[in-house]
Write a protein that holds these residues in place. Structure first.
Motif, mmCIF file in Angstrom:
data_model
loop_
_atom_site.group_PDB
_atom_site.id
_atom_site.type_symbol
_atom_site.label_atom_id
_atom_site.label_comp_id
_atom_site.label_asym_id
_atom_site.label_seq_id
_atom_site.Cartn_x
_atom_site.Cartn_y
_atom_site.Cartn_z
ATOM 1 N N GLN A 1 0.833 -1.204 0.000
ATOM 2 C CA GLN A 1 0.000 0.000 0.000
ATOM 3 C C GLN A 1 0.871 1.260 0.000
ATOM 4 N N ARG A 2 1.954 1.227 0.762
ATOM 5 C CA ARG A 2 2.841 2.399 0.812
ATOM 6 C C ARG A 2 3.488 2.644 -0.554
ATOM 7 N N LYS A 3 3.874 1.563 -1.236
ATOM 8 C CA LYS A 3 4.467 1.701 -2.572
ATOM 9 C C LYS A 3 3.478 2.359 -3.536
ATOM 10 N N VAL A 4 2.205 1.960 -3.475
ATOM 11 C CA VAL A 4 1.180 2.538 -4.351
ATOM 12 C C VAL A 4 1.008 4.027 -4.053
ATOM 13 N N ILE A 5 1.019 4.378 -2.775
ATOM 14 C CA ILE A 5 0.849 5.783 -2.392
ATOM 15 C C ILE A 5 2.026 6.629 -2.875
ATOM 16 N N TYR A 6 3.250 6.101 -2.745
ATOM 17 C CA TYR A 6 4.420 6.844 -3.241
ATOM 18 C C TYR A 6 4.292 7.089 -4.751
ATOM 19 N N THR A 7 3.825 6.070 -5.491
ATOM 20 C CA THR A 7 3.654 6.225 -6.939
ATOM 21 C C THR A 7 2.566 7.254 -7.247
ATOM 22 N N TYR A 8 1.501 7.234 -6.463
ATOM 23 C CA TYR A 8 0.412 8.209 -6.641
ATOM 24 C C TYR A 8 0.921 9.641 -6.438
ATOM 25 N N LEU A 9 1.725 9.852 -5.397
ATOM 26 C CA LEU A 9 2.253 11.196 -5.136
ATOM 27 C C LEU A 9 3.098 11.691 -6.309
ATOM 28 N N GLU A 10 3.929 10.800 -6.876
ATOM 29 C CA GLU A 10 4.765 11.181 -8.015
ATOM 30 C C GLU A 10 3.913 11.557 -9.223
ATOM 31 N N ALA A 11 2.804 10.828 -9.413
ATOM 32 C CA ALA A 11 1.991 11.016 -10.616
ATOM 33 C C ALA A 11 1.018 12.189 -10.501
ATOM 34 N N TYR A 12 0.428 12.373 -9.320
ATOM 35 C CA TYR A 12 -0.675 13.335 -9.209
ATOM 36 C C TYR A 12 -0.444 14.469 -8.210
ATOM 37 N N GLN A 13 0.481 14.280 -7.290
ATOM 38 C CA GLN A 13 0.669 15.301 -6.256
ATOM 39 C C GLN A 13 2.155 15.664 -6.164
ATOM 40 N N LYS A 14 2.665 16.329 -7.185
ATOM 41 C CA LYS A 14 4.095 16.638 -7.250
ATOM 42 C C LYS A 14 4.534 17.580 -6.132
ATOM 43 N N ASN A 15 3.549 18.272 -5.524
ATOM 44 C CA ASN A 15 3.902 19.210 -4.459
ATOM 45 C C ASN A 15 3.933 18.547 -3.086
ATOM 46 N N MET A 16 3.783 17.216 -3.048
ATOM 47 C CA MET A 16 3.798 16.500 -1.772
ATOM 48 C C MET A 16 4.938 15.478 -1.752
ATOM 49 N N ILE A 17 5.443 15.227 -0.541
ATOM 50 C CA ILE A 17 6.393 14.123 -0.357
ATOM 51 C C ILE A 17 5.897 13.254 0.788
ATOM 52 N N GLY A 18 6.201 11.961 0.701
ATOM 53 C CA GLY A 18 5.799 11.032 1.750
ATOM 54 C C GLY A 18 7.003 10.512 2.503
ATOM 55 N N GLU A 19 6.781 10.164 3.761
ATOM 56 C CA GLU A 19 7.846 9.606 4.599
ATOM 57 C C GLU A 19 7.247 8.503 5.460
ATOM 58 N N SER A 20 7.817 7.307 5.382
ATOM 59 C CA SER A 20 7.308 6.180 6.168
ATOM 60 C C SER A 20 7.713 6.323 7.623
ATOM 61 N N LYS B 1 3.892 10.026 6.861
ATOM 62 C CA LYS B 1 3.752 11.476 7.035
ATOM 63 C C LYS B 1 3.794 12.118 5.654
ATOM 64 N N ILE B 2 2.760 12.890 5.323
ATOM 65 C CA ILE B 2 2.664 13.556 4.029
ATOM 66 C C ILE B 2 2.827 15.055 4.248
ATOM 67 N N THR B 3 3.748 15.677 3.502
ATOM 68 C CA THR B 3 4.052 17.101 3.674
ATOM 69 C C THR B 3 3.917 17.827 2.348
ATOM 70 N N LYS B 4 3.250 19.000 2.385
ATOM 71 C CA LYS B 4 3.179 19.861 1.200
ATOM 72 C C LYS B 4 4.448 20.708 1.117
ATOM 73 N N LEU B 5 4.932 20.894 -0.113
ATOM 74 C CA LEU B 5 6.147 21.683 -0.319
ATOM 75 C C LEU B 5 5.875 22.808 -1.309
ATOM 76 N N THR B 6 6.557 23.928 -1.090
ATOM 77 C CA THR B 6 6.566 24.974 -2.113
ATOM 78 C C THR B 6 7.472 24.514 -3.250
ATOM 79 N N ASN B 7 7.445 25.212 -4.366
ATOM 80 C CA ASN B 7 8.310 24.849 -5.497
ATOM 81 C C ASN B 7 9.787 24.878 -5.101
ATOM 82 N N ALA B 8 10.150 25.892 -4.308
ATOM 83 C CA ALA B 8 11.551 26.009 -3.872
ATOM 84 C C ALA B 8 11.929 24.853 -2.955
ATOM 85 N N GLU B 9 11.011 24.499 -2.046
ATOM 86 C CA GLU B 9 11.275 23.378 -1.134
ATOM 87 C C GLU B 9 11.362 22.058 -1.906
ATOM 88 N N LYS B 10 10.480 21.910 -2.897
ATOM 89 C CA LYS B 10 10.490 20.691 -3.714
ATOM 90 C C LYS B 10 11.809 20.556 -4.467
#
Length: 516
Positions: free
Chosen positions: A193-212, A219-228
């Protein structure tokens, strides 16, 4: 200069630039073991010695790789000696130690702690190619549509048990994206499930990063363009640093091969074997295949031990030598008896059996032994290596090696042992061997001029003559010896064929490690 994990990156580019612009390279290795399962003998054929050295080179490790880079100057040469500490970095790798080698290296000041704690990692050619492929894949950027297609395919393959949970998690993330919150936590029940979520973030939520986190939380965090961008840069740097650390000394080795600047060693057959098995691949069973690979893909190799013993222009110098032709003795002889070429060099210490210093002294010897050689005389020494305690020198240029002893030799193969009753057979075999040896040799001495005779490998009688005789006549003479009726008579070619079949079959059963 000593090179280890602490200063490798600092000096790497300078060393590689020096290699590219140098005239030649001296090299020397310090090893954790060098001896095989049995003593070297003069009767061993080159392929037999190779198979034994092959086994040793896979069993033991390199402690230090000495590299001395020689660049011509107006006054003579400039030299830049380096001693690289090398230590395997893969936790599944192994280290083999021979007690004699430990004592020898300890007597000459080996820093064992530095070797273990600071030694550079290294890999072989196949491992490097695989690592480079994986590294390049990590930096291949898929466009957004490709990522979405990839994710939808994964989603189609999701197991029914996970499908509802994953859809609920995606809904939660989409809701989180529309909110003003900076961070949220979601709960997964397994790694898939975590692998699927990481793939989803890459595909649809480029402004978010995940951390197991622990217990399946993410933990899901929103990033600004500079932070990303900063996070992406940090990740790329981490992967690049990891690649550099894993490849380690192989970067230097590849630079050496690509430079095509010739390598100069002293009595360097073992060094060549260890370089091949640790930086290239498990050496092939075929001696001819090994030589062909070296001749085709490596720079030319010169062995100063072979040169001093064999080069025709050095005949007068050989006549003056009263000591062994070790590095120390040759260097002192040159300094005391020759108008030698000066070398501009900075040495941290003048300590023989430190790899960098020995590599430097090897280059010093080479320069002064060959300074008056013509181009053809130097070419005649290329890829020819000395072998310790052998009737042969190695010729990497050809399938045929260099036979030093031109005596006529025959071999008598004793009968194979019967393994049904080993103890009785062993006693009978020993008695038979002694009787066969005595009677065969005494019979031949009545008519022929023998120079040597002995039993070798517990299964052959080796007989050396001072001149060539007719093999058929020898066989007729021996036909009157009762023990000979159970034996086979071989000339050198027949013996090599018989011995090669046995040794290569034996080698195929040996297993080493993942380098194979």
């Amino acid at each position: 200069m000593f090179i280890d994990l602490d200063n490798f990156e600092q000096h790497k580019q300078t060393i590689m630039d020096q290699i590219k612009h140098c005239d030649f390279l001296g090299f020397d290795l310090e090893l954790t073991g060098i001896k095989g399962d049995y003593q070297d003998t003069f009767e061993e054929l080159p392929f037999e010695r190779y198979l034994k050295a092959r086994k040793v080179s896979m069993k033991y490790n390199i402690i230090q790789f000495g590299l001395s880079i020689f660049i011509k100057s107006q006054k003579g040469y400039q030299a830049y000696p380096y001693t690289f500490y090398l230590f395997p970095q893969d936790l599944d790798d192994f280290v083999g130690l021979q007690v004699g080698a430990i004592f020898f290296n300890s007597e000459h000041g080996m820093d064992w702690n530095r070797w273990i704690n600071k030694g550079l990692g290294y890999i072989n050619r196949a491992q490097y190619q695989k690592l480079q492929e994986d590294y390049n894949k990590d930096f291949q950027q898929l466009d957004q549509e490709e990522l979405k297609t990839q994710f939808e395919k994964i989603l189609d393959d999701v197991k029914a048990a996970d499908k509802k949970t994953i859809q609920d998690l995606i809904d939660k993330l989409e809701k989180f994206n529309k909110s003003d919150d900076k961070q949220t936590t979601i709960e997964t029940t397994n790694g898939y499930q975590r692998k699927v979520i990481y793939t989803y973030l890459e595909a649809y939520q480029k402004n978010m990063i995940g951390e197991s986190l622990l217990k399946g939380e993410m933990k899901i965090t929103k990033l600004t363009n500079a932070e990303k961008q900063a996070k992406d840069d940090e990740r790329q740097k981490f992967k690049a640093d990891r690649f550099q650390t894993k490849t380690g000394f192989y970067q230097i080795w590849e630079c050496i091969l690509n430079s095509k600047k010739y390598l100069v060693g002293h009595n360097c057959f073992a060094d060549v074997m260890f370089c091949y098995s640790h930086f290239v691949q498990c050496p092939p069973i075929s001696w001819e295949e090994f030589k062909e690979d070296i001749a085709r893909n490596w720079p030319p190799i010169y062995d100063t031990k072979y040169i001093i013993q064999s080069a025709q222009p050095l005949e007068k110098i050989r006549g003056k030598l009263e000591t062994s032709t070790s590095i120390e003795n040759l260097a002192e002889f040159i300094k005391s008896n020759m108008n030698y070429i000066q070398i501009d060099v900075e040495l941290e210490q003048n300590l023989y059996h430190t790899a960098g210093f020995d590599a430097y002294m090897t280059g010093f010897i080479f320069i002064n032994l060959t300074k008056d050689f013509t181009q053809q005389e130097l070419q005649n020494q290329k890829n020819k290596l000395n072998q310790f305690k052998s009737n042969y020198s190695i010729n990497l240029n050809s399938a045929e090696d260099i036979k030093l002893n031109q005596k006529y030799v025959i071999y008598i193969k004793l009968p194979e042992e019967d393994r049904r009753n080993l103890q009785i057979q062993k006693n009978q075999r020993q008695q038979f061997q002694k009787s066969a040896f005595d009677n065969i040799v005494n019979t031949l001495k009545q008519q022929y001029d023998l120079s040597a005779s002995r039993t070798i490998h517990y299964k052959y009688i080796y007989i050396e003559f001072n001149q060539e005789y007719n093999l058929k006549q020898i066989q007729n003479k021996l036909s009157k010896v009762p023990e000979f009726q159970e034996c086979q008579l071989f000339n050198e070619q027949q013996y090599e064929k018989d011995r090669r079949e046995f040794k290569e079959k034996e080698a195929k059963l040996e297993r080493f490690d993942k380098r194979q």
